[in-house]
Design an enzyme around this catalytic site. Structure first.
Site, mmCIF file in Angstrom:
data_model
loop_
_atom_site.group_PDB
_atom_site.id
_atom_site.type_symbol
_atom_site.label_atom_id
_atom_site.label_comp_id
_atom_site.label_asym_id
_atom_site.label_seq_id
_atom_site.Cartn_x
_atom_site.Cartn_y
_atom_site.Cartn_z
ATOM 1 C CE1 TYR A 108 -2.740 -3.323 1.218
ATOM 2 C CE2 TYR A 108 -2.217 -2.648 3.495
ATOM 3 C CZ TYR A 108 -2.694 -3.686 2.536
ATOM 4 O OH TYR A 108 -3.201 -4.726 3.039
ATOM 5 C CE LYS A 140 -9.228 21.682 -9.698
ATOM 6 N NZ LYS A 140 -8.636 22.224 -11.044
#
Length: 120
Positions: free
Chosen positions: A53, A98
């Protein structure tokens, strides 16, 4: 086959088509979903047999540092790095969001989702 999710990687970056977006920057969230054979790791309990990860997080942060006009472009770069650097990944999905995009409305976020399979 198994799945690994790394969700809500928070990054401040400088992407966008407007000049002020690349100067000021904004907040982004990135999600990564990977399909890989996790059988060996589930038996060995060894990090070398799975997807690290930390490596995924590193790829995302490094690619998000490179300004792009489009979220699609940065998402594709993330996918390309995953497939070139992590051989056990068979399929990957990357979502780049975003937060509070400057689109003249009350919009929480915009998200681009790209999926890809390893070429044989």
């Amino acid at each position: 086959m198994g799945k690994i999710k790394v969700e809500n990687i928070r990054v401040y970056a400088h992407h966008g088509c407007l000049p002020e977006e690349t100067i000021i920057g904004s907040d982004y969230l990135v999600d990564v979903l990977l399909n890989a054979n996790l059988k060996k790791a589930s038996n060995s309990d060894d990090l070398v047999d799975t997807v690290d990860y930390v490596h995924i997080n590193q790829i995302v942060k490094e690619e998000m540092k490179v300004p792009s006009k489009l979220l699609e472009h940065v998402g594709k770069r993330i996918l390309s790095r995953i497939f070139s650097e992590i051989s056990i990944v068979k399929k990957a999905e990357v979502s780049v969001s975003k937060i509070n995009p400057p689109i003249g409305g009350d919009v929480e976020k915009v998200t681009v989702v790209l999926k890809e399979k390893r070429k044989a």
